[in-house]
Design an enzyme around this catalytic site. Structure first.
Site, short mmCIF file in Angstrom:
data_model
loop_
_atom_site.label_atom_id
_atom_site.label_comp_id
_atom_site.label_asym_id
_atom_site.label_seq_id
_atom_site.Cartn_x
_atom_site.Cartn_y
_atom_site.Cartn_z
N ASP A 38 0.84 -1.20 0.00
CA ASP A 38 0.00 0.00 0.00
C ASP A 38 0.88 1.25 0.00
O ASP A 38 1.78 1.39 0.83
CB ASP A 38 -0.88 -0.02 1.26
CG ASP A 38 -2.11 0.83 1.14
OD1 ASP A 38 -2.20 1.63 0.19
OD2 ASP A 38 -3.01 0.71 1.99
N ASP A 39 0.61 2.17 -0.92
CA ASP A 39 1.32 3.46 -0.96
C ASP A 39 2.83 3.30 -1.07
O ASP A 39 3.59 4.06 -0.46
CB ASP A 39 0.99 4.30 0.28
CG ASP A 39 -0.42 4.86 0.27
OD1 ASP A 39 -1.19 4.51 -0.64
OD2 ASP A 39 -0.76 5.63 1.18
N CYS A 81 -6.61 3.76 -3.54
CA CYS A 81 -6.78 2.38 -3.08
C CYS A 81 -7.91 1.60 -3.74
O CYS A 81 -7.68 0.60 -4.42
CB CYS A 81 -6.99 2.40 -1.57
SG CYS A 81 -5.71 3.29 -0.68
N ARG A 85 -7.50 -1.53 -6.52
CA ARG A 85 -7.76 -2.91 -6.11
C ARG A 85 -8.91 -3.54 -6.90
O ARG A 85 -8.88 -4.73 -7.23
CB ARG A 85 -8.04 -2.94 -4.60
CG ARG A 85 -6.80 -2.61 -3.80
CD ARG A 85 -7.10 -2.05 -2.41
NE ARG A 85 -5.90 -1.42 -1.87
CZ ARG A 85 -4.95 -2.06 -1.20
NH1 ARG A 85 -5.09 -3.34 -0.93
NH2 ARG A 85 -3.88 -1.43 -0.79
N LYS A 134 -5.89 -5.64 3.66
CA LYS A 134 -6.81 -4.55 3.35
C LYS A 134 -7.70 -4.90 2.15
O LYS A 134 -7.22 -5.19 1.07
CB LYS A 134 -5.97 -3.30 3.04
CG LYS A 134 -6.76 -2.12 2.50
CD LYS A 134 -5.83 -0.95 2.29
CE LYS A 134 -6.47 0.20 1.58
NZ LYS A 134 -5.57 1.36 1.44
N HIS A 136 -11.06 -2.91 1.26
CA HIS A 136 -11.44 -1.58 0.76
C HIS A 136 -12.36 -1.62 -0.46
O HIS A 136 -12.36 -0.72 -1.30
CB HIS A 136 -10.20 -0.74 0.45
CG HIS A 136 -10.41 0.71 0.76
ND1 HIS A 136 -9.38 1.63 0.82
CD2 HIS A 136 -11.55 1.42 1.02
CE1 HIS A 136 -9.86 2.83 1.11
NE2 HIS A 136 -11.17 2.72 1.23
N SER A 159 -8.46 1.27 4.70
CA SER A 159 -7.11 1.72 5.05
C SER A 159 -6.90 1.74 6.57
O SER A 159 -7.85 1.96 7.33
CB SER A 159 -6.84 3.11 4.48
OG SER A 159 -6.91 3.09 3.07
N HIS A 252 1.31 2.24 4.03
CA HIS A 252 0.30 3.25 4.34
C HIS A 252 0.46 3.69 5.80
O HIS A 252 0.74 2.88 6.67
CB HIS A 252 -1.09 2.66 4.11
CG HIS A 252 -2.19 3.66 3.96
ND1 HIS A 252 -2.62 4.47 4.99
CD2 HIS A 252 -2.96 3.98 2.89
CE1 HIS A 252 -3.61 5.23 4.56
NE2 HIS A 252 -3.84 4.95 3.29
N ASP A 300 -0.33 -0.77 -4.94
CA ASP A 300 -1.64 -0.28 -5.37
C ASP A 300 -1.58 1.15 -5.90
O ASP A 300 -2.46 1.60 -6.61
CB ASP A 300 -2.66 -0.38 -4.23
CG ASP A 300 -2.42 0.63 -3.12
OD1 ASP A 300 -1.27 1.08 -2.95
OD2 ASP A 300 -3.39 0.97 -2.41
N ASN A 301 -0.53 1.89 -5.54
CA ASN A 301 -0.29 3.24 -6.05
C ASN A 301 1.01 3.75 -5.46
O ASN A 301 1.63 3.08 -4.63
CB ASN A 301 -1.46 4.20 -5.73
CG ASN A 301 -1.88 4.22 -4.28
OD1 ASN A 301 -2.96 3.76 -3.93
ND2 ASN A 301 -1.04 4.75 -3.41
N LYS A 331 0.93 9.91 -5.24
CA LYS A 331 -0.39 9.33 -5.05
C LYS A 331 -1.49 10.31 -5.42
O LYS A 331 -1.37 11.50 -5.20
CB LYS A 331 -0.54 8.90 -3.58
CG LYS A 331 -1.90 8.31 -3.22
CD LYS A 331 -1.93 7.86 -1.78
CE LYS A 331 -3.31 7.34 -1.40
NZ LYS A 331 -3.34 6.79 -0.02
#
Length: 529
Positions: A38-39, A81, A85, A134, A136, A159, A252, A300-301, A331
């Site tokens: 994540d992130d 996010c 996903r 996660k 989401h 998140s 994240h 994811d980003n 992001k």
């Protein structure tokens, strides 16, 4: 005699067909571990950087890249996010699957129910499917993971900053713990703590039950690690192929590394969290040695620049044009820093070691590739945007997408709009700006007609657009426009396009006991592992 021969030959053909079907059903299928960080920034993976700037924060991922395949031009399907996903799981752009921006704590729905995920298809093909981490994509009723293709689920429904915890992690702003009752100071200074959730504790959910609320962020990695190992061992004992989809909380915020660094060393906080994530990947790699298992690590980003010292590195993809104008180029944006993510595939005996691919690929391609490797055909009643990258994984192929489009994910423009296009070495921006950087600057929203055109081979930090008066630029503008219009028309005529329900209701927030402050509970896990 002729009749006898015909019957005999027919029997042989039927026997051969039955034998083929039996063998097809008994052939051992490969296992899949899909890890989505994540992130995470492209520059967070050491092997993506020049040797003189490497910090040895990711030794296990470095080894995976050395022993497998490293992608240099791999992109998250979106820059936030939920849409990223959703696209990974369905192989479709957000304009098709309906998920164009994030769901929240109070969201009543999630990924539209007509959408089909690759875990659902693997589940129907006899795979044991498990998810950790996660989700989401909806935490109520039919939108839960266990209703979207997973036999087992353990994780956080969104998140890890979307709920308070008794022992907060490192964040910006630094959020208060889940006091009861909420202290007066929080009510008085709420504007200073924008983005902190006080009313709902962060829940840990197993299958359909909240087992801990608020959860302990500082032990979450160990919880995920032990559960993942149990899933792998259980599937091995049963001799059943499995899919493990591990959607990490790293990187994240809030960051909560088990080995807490000194409070004064912000860089150490991020580095320690990165090392913790890498260690978890290493444990899983060791656990599957000797088995027929593909591990695919991606993100994811890009990093959340708004979080300043708690954000990762975009590496060389700085988006300098935007930086000079103000605002973030990571992001939420369609600059390379927002969606180009570190990606590694590891599969001993199938993927050649020490290989690198510069093919233009997307997280959407995981859908088609995993299904093809499992021998599963996706439904033909819908259109897909991902491609089958099997040739790239196994044979060193270098042919990726002719065009790849990056949707607006929270910056300028309308959610989901395909506002940036990529083809070969060229990239076209139709709109820029409006994502918050460290320090609060957002940069003005700007429409570009003709679009800004960058040559990424010569200008990877996206600083200087090509002169719009040149023949080169005009040719690229025309080609990008044709590709973009073709896709938009394809989506407009796609009968399988979904629309997500983004309505909210306060009662939709996950809460194990509404009578207690911040929904407190701590139940014994009912895990079958």
């Amino acid at each position: 005699m002729e009749i006898f021969s015909t019957i005999f030959l027919s029997s042989l053909l039927l026997c051969g067909l039955l034998t083929h079907l039996v063998l097809q059903n008994t052939v051992k299928k490969p296992n899949f571990i899909i890890i989505v960080a994540d992130d995470i920034g492209w520059g967070d993976l050491d092997v993506n950087l020049n040797p003189e700037v490497r910090r040895n924060n990711t030794p296990n991922l470095n080894l995976m890249a050395e022993q497998g395949l490293r992608f240099t031009d791999f992109h998250a399907p979106a820059s936030t996010c939920s849409p990223s996903r959703a696209a990974i799981l369905t192989g479709r752009y957000g304009l098709r699957n309906g998920v164009t921006h994030n769901f929240g704590v109070n969201s009543v729905a999630g990924l539209p129910l007509p959408e089909v995920t690759f875990p659902q298809l693997l589940q129907a093909a006899g795979y044991h499917t498990a998810m950790i981490g996660k989700w989401h994509l909806g935490h109520n009723g039919p939108y839960k993971p266990t209703n979207r293709g997973f036999d087992y689920y353990l994780g956080v429904p969104y998140s890890n900053d979307m709920g308070c915890t008794d022992t907060p992690g490192y964040n910006l702003p630094q959020c208060f713990p889940c006091h009861k009752p909420v202290p007066q100071v929080i009510r008085l200074r709420r504007s200073e703590r924008e983005g902190c959730y006080y009313k709902v504790g962060l829940p840990l959910i197993e299958n359909n039950t909240i087992v801990e609320q608020p959860l302990d962020l500082w032990t979450l990695t160990e919880t995920y690690k032990s559960t993942a190992l149990q899933i792998i061992n259980n599937a091995r004992e049963k001799g059943k192929p499995y899919l493990l989809y591990l959607a990490l909380a790293h990187m994240h915020v809030p960051l909560a590394p088990r080995l807490r660094p000194p409070l004064t060393s912000h860089q150490t906080v991020y580095a320690t969290s990165l090392q913790e994530m890498d260690s978890l990947v290493g444990v899983l790699k060791s656990a599957v040695e000797g088995s027929d298992t593909l591990i695919w690590f991606t993100g994811d980003n890009g990093p959340w620049e708004q979080k300043c010292q708690y954000a990762g590195s975009v590496g060389p993809f700085k988006g300098k044009w935007q930086v000079k104008k103000g605002g973030s180029s990571a992001k939420q944006t369609t600059w390379e820093g927002g969606h180009r993510v570190p990606t590694v595939a590891y599969w001993p005996g199938r993927i050649s070691p020490k290989t690198t691919s510069s093919a233009l690929l997307s997280g959407m391609d995981i859908f088609s590739t995993v299904l093809a490797l499992a021998g599963v055909t996706p439904p033909s009643d819908r259109r897909y945007d991902g491609l089958d990258a099997t040739d790239i994984l196994l044979n060193g192929g270098q042919t990726g997408h002719e065009f790849l489009f990056h949707p607006n994910s929270g910056a300028a423009g309308q959610y989901g709009d395909l506002q940036t296009a990529r083809s070969g070495k060229y990239k076209a921006f139709y709109i820029t700006g409006a994502a918050e950087a460290c320090g609060g600057s957002k940069g003005s929203e700007e429409l570009h007609d003709p679009p800004l055109i960058f040559n990424l081979e010569e200008d990877e930090d996206e600083e200087s657009p090509i002169d719009p008066q040149t023949h080169e630029c005009q040719e690229v503008v025309d080609r990008m426009a044709r590709g973009r219009e073709k896709l938009l028309w394809d989506i407009a005529t796609d009968a399988s396009v979904s629309k997500a329900d983004y309505s909210t209701d306060k009662t939709a927030a996950p809460c194990c006991d509404p009578t207690l402050p911040v929904c407190r509970c701590h139940l014994k896990s009912s895990s079958k592992y």
